[in-house]
Design an enzyme around this catalytic site. Structure first.
Site, PDB file in Angstrom:
ATOM      1  N   LYS A 195     -16.091  15.431  -9.094  1.00  0.00           N
ATOM      2  CA  LYS A 195     -15.035  15.557  -8.076  1.00  0.00           C
ATOM      3  C   LYS A 195     -13.967  14.508  -8.374  1.00  0.00           C
ATOM      4  O   LYS A 195     -14.298  13.349  -8.640  1.00  0.00           O
ATOM      5  CB  LYS A 195     -15.625  15.320  -6.685  1.00  0.00           C
ATOM      6  CG  LYS A 195     -14.586  14.999  -5.598  1.00  0.00           C
ATOM      7  CD  LYS A 195     -15.202  15.034  -4.223  1.00  0.00           C
ATOM      8  CE  LYS A 195     -14.264  14.454  -3.162  1.00  0.00           C
ATOM      9  NZ  LYS A 195     -14.759  14.661  -1.797  1.00  0.00           N
ATOM     10  N   LYS A 197     -10.795  12.512  -6.701  1.00  0.00           N
ATOM     11  CA  LYS A 197     -10.015  12.205  -5.501  1.00  0.00           C
ATOM     12  C   LYS A 197      -8.544  12.300  -5.852  1.00  0.00           C
ATOM     13  O   LYS A 197      -8.027  11.523  -6.673  1.00  0.00           O
ATOM     14  CB  LYS A 197     -10.368  10.786  -5.032  1.00  0.00           C
ATOM     15  CG  LYS A 197      -9.549  10.203  -3.907  1.00  0.00           C
ATOM     16  CD  LYS A 197      -9.500  11.044  -2.665  1.00  0.00           C
ATOM     17  CE  LYS A 197     -10.858  11.419  -2.147  1.00  0.00           C
ATOM     18  NZ  LYS A 197     -10.834  12.302  -0.976  1.00  0.00           N
ATOM     19  N   PRO A 227      -7.220  16.548  -2.559  1.00  0.00           N
ATOM     20  CA  PRO A 227      -5.996  15.782  -2.270  1.00  0.00           C
ATOM     21  C   PRO A 227      -5.863  15.329  -0.813  1.00  0.00           C
ATOM     22  O   PRO A 227      -4.774  14.909  -0.403  1.00  0.00           O
ATOM     23  CB  PRO A 227      -4.887  16.765  -2.663  1.00  0.00           C
ATOM     24  CG  PRO A 227      -5.484  18.116  -2.558  1.00  0.00           C
ATOM     25  CD  PRO A 227      -6.977  18.005  -2.593  1.00  0.00           C
ATOM     26  N   ASN A 274     -13.629  18.137   4.759  1.00  0.00           N
ATOM     27  CA  ASN A 274     -14.181  17.131   5.655  1.00  0.00           C
ATOM     28  C   ASN A 274     -13.076  16.645   6.601  1.00  0.00           C
ATOM     29  O   ASN A 274     -13.216  15.635   7.281  1.00  0.00           O
ATOM     30  CB  ASN A 274     -14.770  15.934   4.891  1.00  0.00           C
ATOM     31  CG  ASN A 274     -13.742  15.159   4.105  1.00  0.00           C
ATOM     32  OD1 ASN A 274     -13.390  15.560   2.996  1.00  0.00           O
ATOM     33  ND2 ASN A 274     -13.246  14.051   4.651  1.00  0.00           N
ATOM     34  N   HIS A 325     -20.093  14.841   2.363  1.00  0.00           N
ATOM     35  CA  HIS A 325     -18.978  13.910   2.210  1.00  0.00           C
ATOM     36  C   HIS A 325     -19.500  12.470   2.123  1.00  0.00           C
ATOM     37  O   HIS A 325     -20.597  12.166   2.582  1.00  0.00           O
ATOM     38  CB  HIS A 325     -18.069  14.061   3.443  1.00  0.00           C
ATOM     39  CG  HIS A 325     -17.049  12.998   3.588  1.00  0.00           C
ATOM     40  ND1 HIS A 325     -17.225  11.889   4.397  1.00  0.00           N
ATOM     41  CD2 HIS A 325     -15.834  12.862   3.029  1.00  0.00           C
ATOM     42  CE1 HIS A 325     -16.143  11.132   4.334  1.00  0.00           C
ATOM     43  NE2 HIS A 325     -15.284  11.698   3.513  1.00  0.00           N
ATOM     44  N   HIS A 354     -19.972   7.490  -3.137  1.00  0.00           N
ATOM     45  CA  HIS A 354     -19.154   6.432  -3.729  1.00  0.00           C
ATOM     46  C   HIS A 354     -20.040   5.369  -4.376  1.00  0.00           C
ATOM     47  O   HIS A 354     -19.538   4.372  -4.902  1.00  0.00           O
ATOM     48  CB  HIS A 354     -18.327   5.718  -2.649  1.00  0.00           C
ATOM     49  CG  HIS A 354     -17.155   6.484  -2.101  1.00  0.00           C
ATOM     50  ND1 HIS A 354     -17.247   7.731  -1.553  1.00  0.00           N
ATOM     51  CD2 HIS A 354     -15.836   6.130  -1.995  1.00  0.00           C
ATOM     52  CE1 HIS A 354     -16.047   8.124  -1.122  1.00  0.00           C
ATOM     53  NE2 HIS A 354     -15.182   7.159  -1.385  1.00  0.00           N
TER      54      HIS A 354
HETATM   55  O1  GKR Z   1     -12.720   6.647  -0.521  1.00  0.00           O
HETATM   56  O2  GKR Z   1     -10.570   6.785  -0.553  1.00  0.00           O
HETATM   57  C1  GKR Z   1     -11.686   7.272  -0.359  1.00  0.00           C
HETATM   58  C2  GKR Z   1     -11.767   8.705   0.091  1.00  0.00           C
HETATM   59  O3  GKR Z   1     -10.470   9.215   0.234  1.00  0.00           O
HETATM   60  C3  GKR Z   1     -12.537   8.821   1.384  1.00  0.00           C
HETATM   61  O4  GKR Z   1     -12.022   7.953   2.361  1.00  0.00           O
HETATM   62  C4  GKR Z   1     -12.558  10.233   1.924  1.00  0.00           C
HETATM   63  O5  GKR Z   1     -12.992  10.221   3.257  1.00  0.00           O
HETATM   64  O6  GKR Z   1     -14.134  10.717   0.153  1.00  0.00           O
HETATM   65  C5  GKR Z   1     -13.502  11.158   1.245  1.00  0.00           C
HETATM   66  C6  GKR Z   1     -13.116  12.615   1.181  1.00  0.00           C
HETATM   67  O7  GKR Z   1     -13.825  13.385   0.591  1.00  0.00           O
HETATM   68  O8  GKR Z   1     -12.117  12.999   1.796  1.00  0.00           O
HETATM   69 MG    MG Z   2     -12.640  15.122   1.231  1.00  0.00          MG
END
Ligand code: GKR
Ligand code: MG
Length: 427
Positions: A195, A197, A227, A274, A325, A354
């Protein structure tokens, strides 16, 4: 058996400078650890994100739960909800969920279940109905990132960890760097899906990164892009079509059920979320407009493990897939995610985590190891992990020194790009 005391510890754990639509991760991610102890001397634990108000509200609620029996969990949670002092409970536009009650409910539920597991000497997954798998698969979660990792890696899982330690320090802003990050993460942890981000760079650049990942890893490694809802419907459709033959799912390309439904109708890839359908109240309209095909559970955001199992049942009924998530977290949360993943019959996708990005750990025995991208369901009672007091105290000192009290990616981003502003819709 009654709750005799509790301990609430806010901690700050080292987090690398990862980029997201919300800005930049701070050098520390904030978590709260709850310990609930009963008269028999046993303690249940849980971990949740440290949002503004969580520590105060949790303290106020726990004070009122002294004398309650974790076995009467429904009643205990009812009592807890009545002591909730904040009713400003909006999810917000951020990639993560800002609602206080779902976090608090999750902290209480998991700690009570962990205690009950210890009391009856059964695993958490057995309390939840029983495991359908012994190990739970996770995916490689890639991030665009700034230089450095904020701290040393303390793994020790296999020889290739040295390579990941170096990759974790590196800047990643191009398709090549993203492919390199993926390769290193896969070599180290054995993940079988990826995945990215997104929502960080112009959508065409992020689509190029996905195409580069497909070229590098071939069609047997499923790919996802997230995104975090900062695209317009037009962009969601354009990029979605471009990546139709490449994605396992496209996660939250746009904001809100109506916009998601429009994108979903126009492209072939399934949509996941999510951010769009995030509570039971959102379901009737989600089904009516078909806003997504896959829902990401998260016990921190759905109010605990049992609500996530109920969510899975609803998804199954309406033909929606289930994934999971994650946010920056440590081993107490990871153990809960693994127990939940073990109990979901129709787990359609590898779960997000993470964890490879974090270096600290607050559980005895150190970091939970991945084998072939999966984590073995812990076999001790309850969560199967216990607190390393010295490490918890150390990370609490970090919290006190950090000066941080909530996650603010925009402020961090402004330190490297003055004037940078979060935009709910950027491209
Ligand atoms: O860790 O910056 C991050 C992600 O953007 C996280 O805050 C999100 O909540 O991983 C997440 C997602 O799937 O949207
Ligand atoms: Mg997400």
């Amino acid at each position: 058996m009654k709750i005799s005391h509790y301990r609430i510890t806010p901690i700050a754990t080292i987090d690398p400078p990862l980029r997201a639509a919300s800005g930049l991760h701070a050098p520390y991610a904030l978590r709260v650890v709850l310990e609930l102890s009963c008269e028999d001397g046993l303690t249940g634990i849980s971990e949740i994100p440290c949002t503004e108000g969580v520590v105060d509200s949790l303290t106020h609620i726990c004070e009122g739960l002294l004398g309650s029996d974790p076995l009467q969990l429904t009643r205990l949670l009812e009592q807890a909800s009545k002591r909730l002092t904040t009713h400003d409970d909006l999810r917000g536009d951020t990639p993560w969920d800002n609602r206080v009650w779902v976090h608090l409910r999750s902290a209480l539920e998991v700690a009570c279940l962990d205690y009950l597991g210890k009391r009856f000497e059964v695993r958490m997954c057995d309390l939840l109905g029983g495991a359908v798998r012994d190990e739970v698969p996770f995916g490689a979660y890639l991030f665009y990132k700034e230089p450095g990792a904020g701290g040393e890696l303390k793994f020790g899982m296999n020889e290739s960890v040295k390579d990941w330690a170096a990759t974790r320090q590196q800047v990643a802003k191009t398709p090549d760097a993203i492919v390199k990050q993926a390769q290193s993460m896969i070599d180290t942890f054995g993940f079988k899906s990826i995945k990215l981000k997104g929502g960080v760079f112009p959508p065409n650049e992020e689509a190029d990164a996905m195409l580069a990942l497909r070229d590098a890893f071939g069609p047997n490694i499923p790919l996802r892009l997230d995104p975090n809802a900062v695209w317009t419907v037009e962009t969601g459709i354009r990029i979605g079509k471009k990546l139709d033959s490449v994605l396992e799912y496209l996660e939250d390309p746009v904001r809100g059920q109506k916009a998601m439904a429009k994108v979903g109708k126009a492209i072939d890839s399934p949509l996941a979320t999510n951010m769009c359908t995030t509570s039971f109240e959102d379901f009737p309209n989600a089904i009516k407009v078909h806003s997504e095909d896959v829902i990401l559970t998260d016990h921190h955001f759905w109010g605990g493990l049992k609500p996530c199992i109920e969510l899975c049942r609803i998804c199954q009924t309406f033909g929606r897939g289930i994934s999971m998530h994650s946010n920056s977290h440590l081993g107490v949360s990871l153990a809960a995610m693994v127990h939940l993943g073990a109990c979901i019959p129709q787990l359609d996708y590898d779960l997000d985590t993470h964890y490879p990005w974090q270096s600290d750990e607050i559980v005895e025995g150190g970091r939970l190891p991945f084998k072939n991208g999966a984590i073995q369901v812990p076999d001790g009672p309850g969560l199967g992990v216990t607190i390393n007091r010295a490490e918890l105290d150390r990370l609490h000192q970090n919290y006190l020194k950090s000066g941080l009290s909530f996650r603010n990616d925009e402020a961090e981003m402004q330190k490297i790009e003055p004037g940078w502003k979060f935009k709910a819709t950027r491209w």
